[in-house]
Design a protein around this motif. Structure first.
Motif, PDB file in Angstrom:
ATOM      1  N   VAL A 220       0.838  -1.204   0.000  1.00  0.00           N
ATOM      2  CA  VAL A 220       0.000   0.000   0.000  1.00  0.00           C
ATOM      3  C   VAL A 220       0.870   1.251   0.000  1.00  0.00           C
ATOM      4  O   VAL A 220       0.649   2.189  -0.788  1.00  0.00           O
ATOM      5  CB  VAL A 220      -0.953   0.001   1.211  1.00  0.00           C
ATOM      6  N   LEU A 221       1.874   1.281   0.862  1.00  0.00           N
ATOM      7  CA  LEU A 221       2.766   2.436   0.901  1.00  0.00           C
ATOM      8  C   LEU A 221       3.631   2.520  -0.344  1.00  0.00           C
ATOM      9  O   LEU A 221       3.913   3.610  -0.852  1.00  0.00           O
ATOM     10  CB  LEU A 221       3.661   2.365   2.152  1.00  0.00           C
ATOM     11  N   GLY A 222       4.048   1.346  -0.861  1.00  0.00           N
ATOM     12  CA  GLY A 222       4.887   1.332  -2.056  1.00  0.00           C
ATOM     13  C   GLY A 222       4.162   1.771  -3.303  1.00  0.00           C
ATOM     14  O   GLY A 222       4.796   2.233  -4.272  1.00  0.00           O
ATOM     15  N   SER A 223       2.831   1.644  -3.298  1.00  0.00           N
ATOM     16  CA  SER A 223       2.060   2.033  -4.480  1.00  0.00           C
ATOM     17  C   SER A 223       1.872   3.543  -4.581  1.00  0.00           C
ATOM     18  O   SER A 223       1.466   4.055  -5.622  1.00  0.00           O
ATOM     19  CB  SER A 223       0.680   1.359  -4.458  1.00  0.00           C
ATOM     20  N   GLN A 224       2.165   4.249  -3.500  1.00  0.00           N
ATOM     21  CA  GLN A 224       2.036   5.697  -3.509  1.00  0.00           C
ATOM     22  C   GLN A 224       3.287   6.327  -4.083  1.00  0.00           C
ATOM     23  O   GLN A 224       4.406   5.850  -3.849  1.00  0.00           O
ATOM     24  CB  GLN A 224       1.781   6.224  -2.093  1.00  0.00           C
ATOM     25  N   ASN A 225       3.124   7.381  -4.813  1.00  0.00           N
ATOM     26  CA  ASN A 225       4.254   8.049  -5.463  1.00  0.00           C
ATOM     27  C   ASN A 225       4.995   8.915  -4.454  1.00  0.00           C
ATOM     28  O   ASN A 225       4.654  10.076  -4.220  1.00  0.00           O
ATOM     29  CB  ASN A 225       3.752   8.906  -6.627  1.00  0.00           C
ATOM     30  N   ARG A 226       6.031   8.357  -3.838  1.00  0.00           N
ATOM     31  CA  ARG A 226       6.801   9.067  -2.822  1.00  0.00           C
ATOM     32  C   ARG A 226       8.253   9.283  -3.243  1.00  0.00           C
ATOM     33  O   ARG A 226       9.124   9.504  -2.414  1.00  0.00           O
ATOM     34  CB  ARG A 226       6.763   8.295  -1.498  1.00  0.00           C
ATOM     35  N   GLY A 227       8.519   9.181  -4.545  1.00  0.00           N
ATOM     36  CA  GLY A 227       9.879   9.389  -5.024  1.00  0.00           C
ATOM     37  C   GLY A 227      10.686   8.111  -4.964  1.00  0.00           C
ATOM     38  O   GLY A 227      10.160   7.003  -4.829  1.00  0.00           O
ATOM     39  N   ASP A 228      12.006   8.251  -5.076  1.00  0.00           N
ATOM     40  CA  ASP A 228      12.893   7.090  -5.068  1.00  0.00           C
ATOM     41  C   ASP A 228      12.885   6.418  -3.699  1.00  0.00           C
ATOM     42  O   ASP A 228      12.867   7.065  -2.648  1.00  0.00           O
ATOM     43  CB  ASP A 228      14.333   7.508  -5.423  1.00  0.00           C
ATOM     44  N   ILE A 229      12.913   5.073  -3.724  1.00  0.00           N
ATOM     45  CA  ILE A 229      12.977   4.289  -2.494  1.00  0.00           C
ATOM     46  C   ILE A 229      14.431   3.896  -2.245  1.00  0.00           C
ATOM     47  O   ILE A 229      15.050   3.231  -3.067  1.00  0.00           O
ATOM     48  CB  ILE A 229      12.101   3.028  -2.602  1.00  0.00           C
ATOM     49  N   ASP A 230      14.984   4.344  -1.116  1.00  0.00           N
ATOM     50  CA  ASP A 230      16.380   4.043  -0.794  1.00  0.00           C
ATOM     51  C   ASP A 230      16.452   3.291   0.517  1.00  0.00           C
ATOM     52  O   ASP A 230      15.441   2.897   1.097  1.00  0.00           O
ATOM     53  CB  ASP A 230      17.198   5.342  -0.741  1.00  0.00           C
ATOM     54  N   VAL A 231      17.679   3.104   1.008  1.00  0.00           N
ATOM     55  CA  VAL A 231      17.874   2.330   2.225  1.00  0.00           C
ATOM     56  C   VAL A 231      17.227   3.004   3.422  1.00  0.00           C
ATOM     57  O   VAL A 231      16.765   2.338   4.367  1.00  0.00           O
ATOM     58  CB  VAL A 231      19.391   2.107   2.473  1.00  0.00           C
ATOM     59  N   ILE A 232      17.131   4.339   3.412  1.00  0.00           N
ATOM     60  CA  ILE A 232      16.499   5.059   4.517  1.00  0.00           C
ATOM     61  C   ILE A 232      15.009   4.716   4.589  1.00  0.00           C
ATOM     62  O   ILE A 232      14.447   4.538   5.675  1.00  0.00           O
ATOM     63  CB  ILE A 232      16.689   6.588   4.360  1.00  0.00           C
ATOM     64  N   SER A 233      14.380   4.605   3.423  1.00  0.00           N
ATOM     65  CA  SER A 233      12.962   4.243   3.384  1.00  0.00           C
ATOM     66  C   SER A 233      12.731   2.858   3.980  1.00  0.00           C
ATOM     67  O   SER A 233      11.796   2.649   4.764  1.00  0.00           O
ATOM     68  CB  SER A 233      12.452   4.272   1.935  1.00  0.00           C
ATOM     69  N   PHE A 234      13.594   1.909   3.626  1.00  0.00           N
ATOM     70  CA  PHE A 234      13.472   0.561   4.174  1.00  0.00           C
ATOM     71  C   PHE A 234      13.758   0.555   5.672  1.00  0.00           C
ATOM     72  O   PHE A 234      13.132  -0.185   6.432  1.00  0.00           O
ATOM     73  CB  PHE A 234      14.427  -0.395   3.453  1.00  0.00           C
ATOM     74  N   PHE A 235      14.700   1.392   6.084  1.00  0.00           N
ATOM     75  CA  PHE A 235      15.035   1.462   7.510  1.00  0.00           C
ATOM     76  C   PHE A 235      13.818   1.893   8.320  1.00  0.00           C
ATOM     77  O   PHE A 235      13.469   1.256   9.315  1.00  0.00           O
ATOM     78  CB  PHE A 235      16.188   2.442   7.731  1.00  0.00           C
ATOM     79  N   PHE A 236      13.148   2.940   7.906  1.00  0.00           N
ATOM     80  CA  PHE A 236      12.004   3.435   8.660  1.00  0.00           C
ATOM     81  C   PHE A 236      10.817   2.471   8.589  1.00  0.00           C
ATOM     82  O   PHE A 236      10.040   2.356   9.548  1.00  0.00           O
ATOM     83  CB  PHE A 236      11.593   4.825   8.159  1.00  0.00           C
ATOM     84  N   PHE A 237      10.676   1.762   7.463  1.00  0.00           N
ATOM     85  CA  PHE A 237       9.553   0.842   7.346  1.00  0.00           C
ATOM     86  C   PHE A 237       9.735  -0.380   8.239  1.00  0.00           C
ATOM     87  O   PHE A 237       8.800  -0.811   8.922  1.00  0.00           O
ATOM     88  CB  PHE A 237       9.366   0.404   5.896  1.00  0.00           C
ATOM     89  N   PHE A 238      10.932  -0.973   8.245  1.00  0.00           N
ATOM     90  CA  PHE A 238      11.161  -2.181   9.031  1.00  0.00           C
ATOM     91  C   PHE A 238      11.667  -1.882  10.443  1.00  0.00           C
ATOM     92  O   PHE A 238      11.836  -2.806  11.241  1.00  0.00           O
ATOM     93  CB  PHE A 238      12.160  -3.093   8.313  1.00  0.00           C
ATOM     94  N   TYR A 239      11.907  -0.615  10.735  1.00  0.00           N
ATOM     95  CA  TYR A 239      12.382  -0.227  12.060  1.00  0.00           C
ATOM     96  C   TYR A 239      11.391  -0.664  13.138  1.00  0.00           C
ATOM     97  O   TYR A 239      11.784  -1.201  14.181  1.00  0.00           O
ATOM     98  CB  TYR A 239      12.589   1.288  12.103  1.00  0.00           C
TER      99      TYR A 239
END
Length: 242
Positions: free
Chosen positions: A206-225
């Motif tokens: 659901v979050l990945g389907s939204q247009n939030r720009g490039d997905i980097d390691v910081i994005s994964f960090f906050f999601f799985f944190y």
């Protein structure tokens, strides 16, 4: 006479369970080679892969307490490695991490080899089942979000079913009585793990389907944190209570 018969029966049952574990371990190792090591390609996004692997180590090291027991919530991380880096990297990472942790915990060698390879059998089988079913569906008619939800659903369901059936089969073969109460508790623990993993992956798409720009390691960090912190704190609290 009855004691001798019982001992003989127990030895035969124990031998059958050991042989079954050995067979599953060998089969899992062959799958590990074919679908894992021989299936590796050039690693893309090494920082994201490294973070996911580190998170997987923590989740496997510190099982989450649920329903009078413990269970690992590792599937969201395994699935993310799988869709981002391919089946090969997910198989190799999962097997090596589970193998190493079982070794560090000084479990019997048959368990050290059985645990990772039975999980690999479930993962690869789930991938094959999902691929076969998806090939029969009009996936192009669905949105990217629905495609993702369908895919992870078709992977997570057979993964949990196959792995639990393998474990149940071994426990039934063992000479120790596999009580319904024990099976029920294990099943409830696995259902909790399933639903937490399902909800996390649903949110992932659901979050990945939204247009939030490039997905980097910081994005994964906050999601799985949140997942990693939840696992750590729940495990620490239980240990402190003990």
């Amino acid at each position: 006479m009855s004691l001798l018969v019982n001992n003989s029966s127990t030895q035969k049952t124990e031998s059958a369970a050991s042989k079954a574990m050995l067979f599953i371990s060998i089969l899992g190792f062959l799958i590990f080679l074919q679908f894992g090591l021989l299936n590796l390609t050039v690693l893309e996004e090494p920082l994201i892969f490294g973070f996911l692997v580190l998170s997987l180590v923590i989740v496997e090291l510190y099982p989450m307490p649920v329903w009078r027991g413990f269970t690992t919530i590792s599937f969201p991380l395994i699935y993310t490695i799988y869709i981002m880096h391919g089946l090969g990297y997910s198989v190799v990472a999962y097997a090596l991490i589970v193998f190493t942790i079982n070794l560090l915990k000084r479990r019997p060698l048959r368990i050290v080899f059985f645990n990772p390879f039975q999980l690999i059998i479930g993962l690869v089988s789930a991938d094959l089942i999902a691929s076969m079913i998806i090939s029969l569906l009009p996936m192009s008619d669905f949105s990217t979000l629905i495609q993702g939800i369908i895919h992870f659903t078709l992977v997570i369901i057979p993964f949990y079913i196959i792995n639990n059936l393998i474990v149940d089969f071994i426990l039934i073969l063992r000479p120790q009585h596999y009580a319904y109460k024990v099976w029920k508790q294990k099943t409830l623990q696995e259902l909790n793990s399933f639903w937490i993993s399902f909800a996390y992956l649903f949110l992932f798409y659901v979050l990945g389907s939204q247009n939030r720009g490039d997905i980097d390691v910081i994005s994964f960090f906050f999601f799985f944190y949140l997942l990693v912190v939840l696992v750590l704190f729940s495990s620490i609290i239980v240990r402190l209570n003990k």
